[in-house]
Design a protein around this motif. Structure first.
Motif, PDB file in Angstrom:
ATOM      1  N   PRO A  87       4.724   4.977   3.450  1.00  0.00           N
ATOM      2  CA  PRO A  87       3.742   5.840   3.735  1.00  0.00           C
ATOM      3  C   PRO A  87       3.827   7.224   2.952  1.00  0.00           C
ATOM      4  O   PRO A  87       4.764   7.927   2.803  1.00  0.00           O
ATOM      5  CB  PRO A  87       4.116   6.077   5.258  1.00  0.00           C
ATOM      6  CG  PRO A  87       5.321   4.980   5.584  1.00  0.00           C
ATOM      7  CD  PRO A  87       5.809   4.639   4.243  1.00  0.00           C
ATOM      8  N   VAL A  88       2.709   7.722   2.471  1.00  0.00           N
ATOM      9  CA  VAL A  88       2.609   8.904   1.724  1.00  0.00           C
ATOM     10  C   VAL A  88       1.136   9.425   2.043  1.00  0.00           C
ATOM     11  O   VAL A  88       0.530   8.658   1.943  1.00  0.00           O
ATOM     12  CB  VAL A  88       2.901   8.625   0.013  1.00  0.00           C
ATOM     13  CG1 VAL A  88       2.396   9.836  -0.520  1.00  0.00           C
ATOM     14  CG2 VAL A  88       4.186   8.331  -0.130  1.00  0.00           C
ATOM     15  N   GLY A  89       1.086  10.660   2.498  1.00  0.00           N
ATOM     16  CA  GLY A  89      -0.280  11.370   2.533  1.00  0.00           C
ATOM     17  C   GLY A  89      -0.245  12.246   3.836  1.00  0.00           C
ATOM     18  O   GLY A  89       0.788  12.822   4.239  1.00  0.00           O
ATOM     19  N   VAL A  90      -1.441  12.450   4.249  1.00  0.00           N
ATOM     20  CA  VAL A  90      -1.760  13.299   5.133  1.00  0.00           C
ATOM     21  C   VAL A  90      -1.223  13.034   6.491  1.00  0.00           C
ATOM     22  O   VAL A  90      -0.558  13.901   7.341  1.00  0.00           O
ATOM     23  CB  VAL A  90      -3.303  13.551   5.479  1.00  0.00           C
ATOM     24  CG1 VAL A  90      -3.696  14.631   6.602  1.00  0.00           C
ATOM     25  CG2 VAL A  90      -3.845  13.801   4.249  1.00  0.00           C
ATOM     26  N   SER A  91      -1.347  11.767   7.165  1.00  0.00           N
ATOM     27  CA  SER A  91      -0.690  11.597   8.424  1.00  0.00           C
ATOM     28  C   SER A  91      -0.016  10.110   8.299  1.00  0.00           C
ATOM     29  O   SER A  91      -0.565   9.095   7.733  1.00  0.00           O
ATOM     30  CB  SER A  91      -1.992  11.353   9.425  1.00  0.00           C
ATOM     31  OG  SER A  91      -1.424  10.812  10.729  1.00  0.00           O
TER      32      SER A  91
ATOM     33  N   THR B 276       9.706   6.664   6.561  1.00  0.00           N
ATOM     34  CA  THR B 276       8.720   7.524   5.959  1.00  0.00           C
ATOM     35  C   THR B 276       9.109   8.015   4.925  1.00  0.00           C
ATOM     36  O   THR B 276       8.362   8.823   4.332  1.00  0.00           O
ATOM     37  CB  THR B 276       8.326   8.834   7.210  1.00  0.00           C
ATOM     38  OG1 THR B 276       9.472   9.451   7.701  1.00  0.00           O
ATOM     39  CG2 THR B 276       7.529   8.215   8.355  1.00  0.00           C
ATOM     40  N   GLY B 277      10.362   7.933   4.387  1.00  0.00           N
ATOM     41  CA  GLY B 277      10.896   8.431   3.356  1.00  0.00           C
ATOM     42  C   GLY B 277      10.693   7.726   2.102  1.00  0.00           C
ATOM     43  O   GLY B 277      10.671   6.060   2.367  1.00  0.00           O
ATOM     44  N   ALA B 278      10.159   7.698   0.853  1.00  0.00           N
ATOM     45  CA  ALA B 278       9.697   7.055  -0.159  1.00  0.00           C
ATOM     46  C   ALA B 278      10.595   6.120  -0.772  1.00  0.00           C
ATOM     47  O   ALA B 278      10.356   4.779  -0.608  1.00  0.00           O
ATOM     48  CB  ALA B 278       9.129   8.037  -1.346  1.00  0.00           C
ATOM     49  N   VAL B 279      12.038   6.457  -0.607  1.00  0.00           N
ATOM     50  CA  VAL B 279      12.840   5.529  -1.195  1.00  0.00           C
ATOM     51  C   VAL B 279      13.435   4.435  -0.138  1.00  0.00           C
ATOM     52  O   VAL B 279      13.313   3.195  -0.520  1.00  0.00           O
ATOM     53  CB  VAL B 279      14.306   6.198  -1.685  1.00  0.00           C
ATOM     54  CG1 VAL B 279      15.347   5.299  -1.895  1.00  0.00           C
ATOM     55  CG2 VAL B 279      13.926   7.368  -2.764  1.00  0.00           C
ATOM     56  N   ALA B 280      13.569   4.910   0.986  1.00  0.00           N
ATOM     57  CA  ALA B 280      13.924   4.213   2.109  1.00  0.00           C
ATOM     58  C   ALA B 280      12.765   3.024   2.364  1.00  0.00           C
ATOM     59  O   ALA B 280      12.666   1.868   2.507  1.00  0.00           O
ATOM     60  CB  ALA B 280      13.979   4.849   3.468  1.00  0.00           C
ATOM     61  N   ALA B 281      11.214   3.361   2.444  1.00  0.00           N
ATOM     62  CA  ALA B 281      10.202   2.654   2.651  1.00  0.00           C
ATOM     63  C   ALA B 281      10.230   1.543   1.555  1.00  0.00           C
ATOM     64  O   ALA B 281       9.849   0.590   1.761  1.00  0.00           O
ATOM     65  CB  ALA B 281       9.096   3.393   2.756  1.00  0.00           C
ATOM     66  N   ALA B 282      10.398   2.117   0.184  1.00  0.00           N
ATOM     67  CA  ALA B 282      10.367   1.021  -0.998  1.00  0.00           C
ATOM     68  C   ALA B 282      11.404   0.109  -0.779  1.00  0.00           C
ATOM     69  O   ALA B 282      11.146  -1.089  -1.221  1.00  0.00           O
ATOM     70  CB  ALA B 282      10.233   1.902  -2.054  1.00  0.00           C
TER      71      ALA B 282
ATOM     72  N   VAL C 186       0.832  -1.164   0.098  1.00  0.00           N
ATOM     73  CA  VAL C 186      -0.104   0.066   0.068  1.00  0.00           C
ATOM     74  C   VAL C 186       1.015   1.340  -0.096  1.00  0.00           C
ATOM     75  O   VAL C 186       1.724   1.512   0.811  1.00  0.00           O
ATOM     76  CB  VAL C 186      -1.026   0.076   1.117  1.00  0.00           C
ATOM     77  CG1 VAL C 186      -1.618   1.335   1.274  1.00  0.00           C
ATOM     78  CG2 VAL C 186      -1.700  -1.166   1.088  1.00  0.00           C
ATOM     79  N   ILE C 187       0.634   2.299  -0.841  1.00  0.00           N
ATOM     80  CA  ILE C 187       1.269   3.457  -0.923  1.00  0.00           C
ATOM     81  C   ILE C 187       0.217   4.515  -0.432  1.00  0.00           C
ATOM     82  O   ILE C 187      -0.847   4.668  -1.228  1.00  0.00           O
ATOM     83  CB  ILE C 187       1.739   3.831  -2.418  1.00  0.00           C
ATOM     84  CG1 ILE C 187       2.817   2.972  -2.813  1.00  0.00           C
ATOM     85  CG2 ILE C 187       2.426   5.239  -2.293  1.00  0.00           C
ATOM     86  CD1 ILE C 187       3.586   3.132  -4.283  1.00  0.00           C
ATOM     87  N   GLY C 188       0.227   4.895   0.827  1.00  0.00           N
ATOM     88  CA  GLY C 188      -0.764   5.527   1.368  1.00  0.00           C
ATOM     89  C   GLY C 188      -0.507   6.121   2.814  1.00  0.00           C
ATOM     90  O   GLY C 188       0.453   5.779   3.313  1.00  0.00           O
ATOM     91  N   ASP C 189      -1.220   6.676   3.650  1.00  0.00           N
ATOM     92  CA  ASP C 189      -1.173   7.170   4.868  1.00  0.00           C
ATOM     93  C   ASP C 189      -1.663   6.261   5.649  1.00  0.00           C
ATOM     94  O   ASP C 189      -1.940   5.246   5.491  1.00  0.00           O
ATOM     95  CB  ASP C 189      -1.713   8.702   5.053  1.00  0.00           C
ATOM     96  CG  ASP C 189      -3.298   8.754   4.974  1.00  0.00           C
ATOM     97  OD1 ASP C 189      -3.730   7.597   4.640  1.00  0.00           O
ATOM     98  OD2 ASP C 189      -3.778   9.619   4.671  1.00  0.00           O
ATOM     99  N   ASP C 190      -1.585   6.540   7.083  1.00  0.00           N
ATOM    100  CA  ASP C 190      -2.195   5.845   8.189  1.00  0.00           C
ATOM    101  C   ASP C 190      -3.593   5.299   7.901  1.00  0.00           C
ATOM    102  O   ASP C 190      -3.776   4.079   8.224  1.00  0.00           O
ATOM    103  CB  ASP C 190      -2.228   6.401   9.323  1.00  0.00           C
ATOM    104  CG  ASP C 190      -0.735   7.018   9.980  1.00  0.00           C
ATOM    105  OD1 ASP C 190       0.299   6.223   9.427  1.00  0.00           O
ATOM    106  OD2 ASP C 190      -0.693   7.456  10.941  1.00  0.00           O
ATOM    107  N   ARG C 191      -4.504   6.011   7.383  1.00  0.00           N
ATOM    108  CA  ARG C 191      -5.879   5.450   7.292  1.00  0.00           C
ATOM    109  C   ARG C 191      -6.201   4.525   6.265  1.00  0.00           C
ATOM    110  O   ARG C 191      -6.648   3.432   6.384  1.00  0.00           O
ATOM    111  CB  ARG C 191      -6.744   6.930   6.525  1.00  0.00           C
ATOM    112  CG  ARG C 191      -7.110   7.751   7.801  1.00  0.00           C
ATOM    113  CD  ARG C 191      -8.154   8.792   7.297  1.00  0.00           C
ATOM    114  NE  ARG C 191      -8.145   9.794   8.488  1.00  0.00           N
ATOM    115  CZ  ARG C 191      -9.033   9.752   9.197  1.00  0.00           C
ATOM    116  NH1 ARG C 191      -9.658   8.522   9.518  1.00  0.00           N
ATOM    117  NH2 ARG C 191      -9.225  10.781  10.224  1.00  0.00           N
TER     118      ARG C 191
END
Length: 281
Positions: A97-101, A112-118, A68-73
Motif C-alpha cells: 500500500p502506497v498512495g492517497v488512501s 501499511t509500511g513499505a518494508v513490512a508489506a514487501a 501492486v504497489i499502489g493505494d486502495d484504488r
C-alpha cells in the motif's frame, strides 16, 4: 491458508506493477518496496502511465504473480480487472500500500509500511477473501453503503430551496464522507431483500443500508426512519430497488440506479498477508 508457491527454480516470479499515483505521491516508499521485492524474488518491474496501460500489463503477466504497489484504488482496479478476466479465483494477488488512501488495505490485514508489506509479499501466506459482485459485474471488497439523501436532496431549486447542483454536491459529500447518523438527511423509499426475503419495503423509509461480507455470508443492516432498532440479516444475495439511489462501494460512488443485486462469492480471491495476522482477518 497457504504459502505462495515458488517457481520451479526456487525463486518466486513476480510482476510488480507500480501505480502512477504511488510514484507521484511517495516515490521513496515505492523505491524501498521495489528494492525489497527485487532482493527476494525474480521481479519484473512495470511502470504503467495510466489505467489502460495498467490493464495491458496485468493481462500479459503470464505465470508471474501480480504485485501492486499502489493505494486502495489501484487494488480495486486490479481485482476488478482480474474478475472480468474470470481469472481471479485461480491466482494470488499481493499489495504494497502506497498512495492517497490505504484504509481498505489496512482493513484487509495488509501492513501499511513499505518494508513490512514487501516482506509479507515474499514470506506471507495466502488468505482467501470474500467478494461481493453486482449484476453489472462490479466488485466490492469492503463495505457497501446506501446513505440517506442529504438535506435538500428532494428539492428542485425553487424559491428558498437549494439548486439541483447543490443537492448533487451534497449527496456526493455524504457518500464519500458519511456523516454521523443523527445528522443524515431525508430517508429513502427502498425495497431491500436478502435471499428473496423482504427486510424493508417502499412504505418503510430507510435512513441507511449497509452490506459487508462476514465469514462467507453477506451481513445486511437496514436502518429504518420509524424505528431506532436496525433490521439485520445474513444472506448470499442482496437486492435493493426503488427510487433512484446512489451507493458507495469501497472508494467508488455509483448511480443513480433503480435496482441492483449483489451476490456474495465466498473465498473468491487470494491475498498474501503476514502469517501472524492472516488468521485474524
Amino acid at each position: 491458508m497457504s504459502a505462495p508457491e515458488p517457481a520451479e527454480n526456487g525463486a518466486q516470479q513476480l510482476l510488480v506493477v507500480i501505480d502512477p499515483v504511488a510514484r507521484r505521491t511517495d516515490g521513496e516508499s515505492v523505491r524501498i518496496a521495489k528494492d525489497v521485492l527485487s532482493a527476494g524474488a525474480t521481479a519484473k518491474i512495470c511502470l504503467p502511465d495510466g489505467p489502460a496501460e495498467f490493464a495491458r500489463v496485468l493481462a500479459r503477466r503470464g505465470a508471474r504473480r501480480p504485485v501492486v504497489i499502489g493505494d486502495d484504488r489501484a487494488l480495486l482496479r486490479t481485482v476488478a480487472l482480474l474478475h472480468r478476466e474470470r481469472d481471479l479465483s485461480a491466482g494470488v494477488l499481493s499489495l504494497v500500500p502506497v498512495g492517497v488512501s490505504v484504509e481498505l488495505a489496512r482493513s484487509l490485514g495488509v501492513p501499511t509500511g513499505a518494508v513490512a508489506a514487501a516482506r509479507a509479499v515474499l514470506d506471507g501466506v495466502v488468505r482467501r477473501l470474500d467478494l461481493l459482485v453486482d449484476d453489472s459485474d462490479g466488485v466490492v471488497l469492503g463495505d457497501l453503503r446506501i446513505p440517506a439523501l442529504p438535506s435538500g436532496g428532494g428539492h428542485t431549486g425553487g424559491p428558498g430551496g437549494p439548486s439541483v447542483w447543490h443537492a448533487c454536491r451534497s449527496l456526493v459529500r455524504t457518500l464519500v464522507k458519511p456523516v454521523p447518523h443523527l445528522l443524515t438527511g431525508h430517508p429513502q423509499r427502498l425495497r431491500v431483500e436478502a435471499d428473496g426475503v423482504v427486510l424493508s419495503d417502499l412504505d418503510e423509509p430507510v435512513e441507511a443500508v449497509t452490506v459487508r461480507s462476514r465469514g462467507g455470508r453477506a451481513e445486511v443492516v437496514v436502518r429504518r426512519h420509524a424505528s431506532p432498532e436496525p433490521i439485520t440479516a445474513s444472506a448470499l444475495s442482496v437486492t435493493v430497488s426503488g427510487a433512484d439511489f446512489r451507493y458507495r462501494a469501497d472508494a467508488a460512488v455509483t448511480g443513480p440506479v433503480r435496482t441492483r443485486t449483489w451476490t456474495l462469492r465466498a473465498g473468491a480471491w487470494g491475498l498474501t498477508l503476514p502469517a501472524e495476522t492472516a488468521g485474524r482477518v
